[in-house]
Design a protein around this motif. Structure first.
Motif, PDB file in Angstrom:
ATOM      1  N   ALA A  86       0.833  -1.206   0.000  1.00  0.00           N
ATOM      2  CA  ALA A  86       0.000   0.000   0.000  1.00  0.00           C
ATOM      3  C   ALA A  86       0.867   1.256   0.000  1.00  0.00           C
ATOM      4  O   ALA A  86       0.565   2.239  -0.683  1.00  0.00           O
ATOM      5  CB  ALA A  86      -0.931   0.000   1.206  1.00  0.00           C
ATOM      6  N   VAL A  87       1.972   1.217   0.749  1.00  0.00           N
ATOM      7  CA  VAL A  87       2.892   2.352   0.764  1.00  0.00           C
ATOM      8  C   VAL A  87       3.675   2.420  -0.544  1.00  0.00           C
ATOM      9  O   VAL A  87       3.833   3.486  -1.145  1.00  0.00           O
ATOM     10  CB  VAL A  87       3.852   2.259   1.969  1.00  0.00           C
ATOM     11  N   HIS A  88       4.151   1.275  -0.991  1.00  0.00           N
ATOM     12  CA  HIS A  88       4.928   1.217  -2.245  1.00  0.00           C
ATOM     13  C   HIS A  88       4.116   1.762  -3.419  1.00  0.00           C
ATOM     14  O   HIS A  88       4.655   2.448  -4.302  1.00  0.00           O
ATOM     15  CB  HIS A  88       5.342  -0.228  -2.520  1.00  0.00           C
ATOM     16  N   GLN A  89       2.831   1.487  -3.426  1.00  0.00           N
ATOM     17  CA  GLN A  89       1.968   1.904  -4.537  1.00  0.00           C
ATOM     18  C   GLN A  89       1.364   3.296  -4.350  1.00  0.00           C
ATOM     19  O   GLN A  89       0.580   3.751  -5.175  1.00  0.00           O
ATOM     20  CB  GLN A  89       0.850   0.865  -4.714  1.00  0.00           C
ATOM     21  N   GLY A  90       1.716   3.967  -3.263  1.00  0.00           N
ATOM     22  CA  GLY A  90       1.249   5.324  -3.047  1.00  0.00           C
ATOM     23  C   GLY A  90      -0.128   5.438  -2.428  1.00  0.00           C
ATOM     24  O   GLY A  90      -0.686   6.544  -2.355  1.00  0.00           O
ATOM     25  N   GLU A  91      -0.684   4.322  -1.959  1.00  0.00           N
ATOM     26  CA  GLU A  91      -1.997   4.365  -1.319  1.00  0.00           C
ATOM     27  C   GLU A  91      -1.895   4.784   0.144  1.00  0.00           C
ATOM     28  O   GLU A  91      -2.894   5.166   0.758  1.00  0.00           O
ATOM     29  CB  GLU A  91      -2.664   2.987  -1.414  1.00  0.00           C
ATOM     30  N   ALA A  92      -0.699   4.684   0.711  1.00  0.00           N
ATOM     31  CA  ALA A  92      -0.447   5.091   2.093  1.00  0.00           C
ATOM     32  C   ALA A  92       0.924   5.739   2.157  1.00  0.00           C
ATOM     33  O   ALA A  92       1.760   5.569   1.262  1.00  0.00           O
ATOM     34  CB  ALA A  92      -0.531   3.890   3.041  1.00  0.00           C
ATOM     35  N   ASN A  93       1.152   6.486   3.233  1.00  0.00           N
ATOM     36  CA  ASN A  93       2.416   7.225   3.398  1.00  0.00           C
ATOM     37  C   ASN A  93       3.343   6.616   4.432  1.00  0.00           C
ATOM     38  O   ASN A  93       4.550   6.881   4.428  1.00  0.00           O
ATOM     39  CB  ASN A  93       2.119   8.664   3.824  1.00  0.00           C
ATOM     40  N   ILE A  94       2.781   5.814   5.325  1.00  0.00           N
ATOM     41  CA  ILE A  94       3.528   5.262   6.461  1.00  0.00           C
ATOM     42  C   ILE A  94       3.091   3.819   6.654  1.00  0.00           C
ATOM     43  O   ILE A  94       1.902   3.499   6.512  1.00  0.00           O
ATOM     44  CB  ILE A  94       3.236   6.062   7.748  1.00  0.00           C
ATOM     45  N   VAL A  95       4.028   2.936   6.990  1.00  0.00           N
ATOM     46  CA  VAL A  95       3.665   1.562   7.350  1.00  0.00           C
ATOM     47  C   VAL A  95       3.897   1.381   8.847  1.00  0.00           C
ATOM     48  O   VAL A  95       4.884   1.873   9.404  1.00  0.00           O
ATOM     49  CB  VAL A  95       4.460   0.522   6.528  1.00  0.00           C
ATOM     50  N   MET A  96       2.951   0.708   9.500  1.00  0.00           N
ATOM     51  CA  MET A  96       3.009   0.534  10.949  1.00  0.00           C
ATOM     52  C   MET A  96       2.867  -0.946  11.301  1.00  0.00           C
ATOM     53  O   MET A  96       1.996  -1.640  10.790  1.00  0.00           O
ATOM     54  CB  MET A  96       1.890   1.337  11.621  1.00  0.00           C
ATOM     55  N   LYS A  97       3.723  -1.389  12.174  1.00  0.00           N
ATOM     56  CA  LYS A  97       3.655  -2.757  12.679  1.00  0.00           C
ATOM     57  C   LYS A  97       2.542  -2.873  13.709  1.00  0.00           C
ATOM     58  O   LYS A  97       2.434  -2.057  14.624  1.00  0.00           O
ATOM     59  CB  LYS A  97       4.993  -3.132  13.323  1.00  0.00           C
ATOM     60  N   GLY A  98       1.701  -3.904  13.544  1.00  0.00           N
ATOM     61  CA  GLY A  98       0.679  -4.198  14.532  1.00  0.00           C
ATOM     62  C   GLY A  98       1.095  -5.381  15.378  1.00  0.00           C
ATOM     63  O   GLY A  98       2.229  -5.449  15.859  1.00  0.00           O
ATOM     64  N   ASN A  99       0.200  -6.335  15.526  1.00  0.00           N
ATOM     65  CA  ASN A  99       0.446  -7.484  16.398  1.00  0.00           C
ATOM     66  C   ASN A  99       1.087  -8.635  15.612  1.00  0.00           C
ATOM     67  O   ASN A  99       0.468  -9.659  15.367  1.00  0.00           O
ATOM     68  CB  ASN A  99      -0.874  -7.933  17.032  1.00  0.00           C
ATOM     69  N   LEU A 100       2.337  -8.446  15.220  1.00  0.00           N
ATOM     70  CA  LEU A 100       3.088  -9.467  14.490  1.00  0.00           C
ATOM     71  C   LEU A 100       4.569  -9.306  14.786  1.00  0.00           C
ATOM     72  O   LEU A 100       5.005  -8.239  15.242  1.00  0.00           O
ATOM     73  CB  LEU A 100       2.828  -9.373  12.988  1.00  0.00           C
ATOM     74  N   PRO A 101       5.368 -10.340  14.543  1.00  0.00           N
ATOM     75  CA  PRO A 101       6.805 -10.249  14.829  1.00  0.00           C
ATOM     76  C   PRO A 101       7.497  -9.206  13.959  1.00  0.00           C
ATOM     77  O   PRO A 101       7.132  -8.994  12.800  1.00  0.00           O
ATOM     78  CB  PRO A 101       7.318 -11.660  14.499  1.00  0.00           C
ATOM     79  N   THR A 102       8.510  -8.584  14.512  1.00  0.00           N
ATOM     80  CA  THR A 102       9.281  -7.590  13.771  1.00  0.00           C
ATOM     81  C   THR A 102       9.880  -8.183  12.501  1.00  0.00           C
ATOM     82  O   THR A 102       9.895  -7.542  11.444  1.00  0.00           O
ATOM     83  CB  THR A 102      10.407  -7.026  14.656  1.00  0.00           C
ATOM     84  N   SER A 103      10.373  -9.423  12.596  1.00  0.00           N
ATOM     85  CA  SER A 103      11.013 -10.054  11.437  1.00  0.00           C
ATOM     86  C   SER A 103      10.057 -10.181  10.258  1.00  0.00           C
ATOM     87  O   SER A 103      10.473 -10.076   9.095  1.00  0.00           O
ATOM     88  CB  SER A 103      11.548 -11.438  11.818  1.00  0.00           C
ATOM     89  N   THR A 104       8.777 -10.374  10.534  1.00  0.00           N
ATOM     90  CA  THR A 104       7.799 -10.544   9.458  1.00  0.00           C
ATOM     91  C   THR A 104       7.574  -9.240   8.701  1.00  0.00           C
ATOM     92  O   THR A 104       7.558  -9.220   7.464  1.00  0.00           O
ATOM     93  CB  THR A 104       6.462 -11.055  10.024  1.00  0.00           C
ATOM     94  N   ILE A 105       7.417  -8.147   9.411  1.00  0.00           N
ATOM     95  CA  ILE A 105       7.195  -6.868   8.740  1.00  0.00           C
ATOM     96  C   ILE A 105       8.462  -6.414   8.024  1.00  0.00           C
ATOM     97  O   ILE A 105       8.412  -5.855   6.915  1.00  0.00           O
ATOM     98  CB  ILE A 105       6.691  -5.789   9.735  1.00  0.00           C
TER      99      ILE A 105
END
Length: 301
Positions: A86-105
């Protein structure tokens, strides 16, 4: 800026940004979303288990929020991929980690096809509002780079300086931390710190003033620096603290939080867009502060 209240005040005057959250089904994440919307800070695309997210939204009075879009994702990997895309395609400006491991994001962020890579080092930049301290203090790197090389430390400084400038620090003062103030051939931290100061004087690291090695007390306390007769443009007035290893950064980060009761906000810098990589244990307030920092970085204010 002296505190996070001022940071949030600055974001209130900005056009709204869009934040893509991976695996948003977490009470603290949803509460931070509610707080951010209440302050006109951002709009959100929430990726994850649609039913769980919507149920939590009801619990946090976000049932009919027009600023929130929920998109179902079958698992953590898919949610991370969708948020980053979504960020790469310009649909969002920021990516945020939710309830998942850091390595996955991070795996999604570093994807060669649709990730957010720039070729530069990614590093963690944290801002602390410490009770009794007159202004915000920056700390890097407490979460990403384990034992950075001299070249990586130079990029870590450049990332932190970029963040600090976007939050109003015109010419940041950077302290390369070590245990002592003199170069000891048996202590790599002192060798690297002195080398970073040299790179700054020679114009390789620009936009700031770097000094080191400096112990923590001499970096942040004018009284301590004067007592040791340290002559420096940085000593006692450091804006940015650069730690030699992740262990030092992590311990200092958590000491400020748990012993000093400091407020914190943090962002990953060095990618094509800000990344919010808060711990799953962080409070909604900390996540809100990180959102505000990321918004200022994304806007380039």
């Amino acid at each position: 800026m002296k505190n996070f209240e001022q940071v949030l005040e600055k974001t209130a005057n900005m056009p709204s940004l869009t934040v893509a959250v991976a695996v948003a089904e977490d009470p603290e994440v949803i509460e931070s979303v509610r707080l951010a919307i209440s302050k006109n800070l951002a709009q959100f695309i929430l990726f994850g288990d649609e039913d769980k997210i919507k149920s939590m939204m009801v619990d946090h009075s976000l049932k009919s929020a027009s600023e929130v879009k929920v998109i179902n994702a079958g698992n953590e990997q898919t949610a991370a991929m969708m948020a980053v895309k979504a960020v790469h395609q310009g649909e969002a400006n920021i990516v945020m980690k939710g309830n998942l491991p850091t390595s996955t994001i991070l795996k999604a962020v570093l994807n060669k096809e649709w990730g957010l890579r720039t070729g530069n080092v990614l590093s963690h930049v944290a801002l602390f509002e410490v009770p009794g301290y007159e202004r915000l203090i920056y700390l890097t790197d407490a979460a990403m780079n384990i034992a950075p090389s001299l070249e990586q430390k130079a990029q870590i400084i450049e990332n932190a300086v970029g963040v600090a400038k976007k939050l109003g620090v015109t010419y940041p003062k950077v302290a390369a931390l070590a245990a002592i103030e003199t170069v000891n051939p048996n202590m790599q931290a002192t060798i690297d710190a002195a080398a970073l100061a040299t790179l700054n004087r020679e114009g390789t690291i620009t936009g700031c003033v770097v000094d080191g090695p400096l112990a923590l007390d001499n970096a942040i306390s004018i009284k301590a620096a004067k007592h040791k007769n340290i002559q420096s443009d940085v000593a006692g007035e450091a804006d940015i603290l650069v730690t030699p290893t992740i262990e030092v950064g992590n311990a200092l980060y958590k000491s400020l939080m748990y012993f000093a009761g400091a407020k914190v906000g943090a962002v990953i810098a060095g990618a094509t867009a800000p990344i919010i990589l808060t711990s799953r244990a962080d409070s909604a307030e900390s996540k809100l502060h990180s959102l505000a920092v990321a918004a200022l970085v994304a806007r380039g204010e």
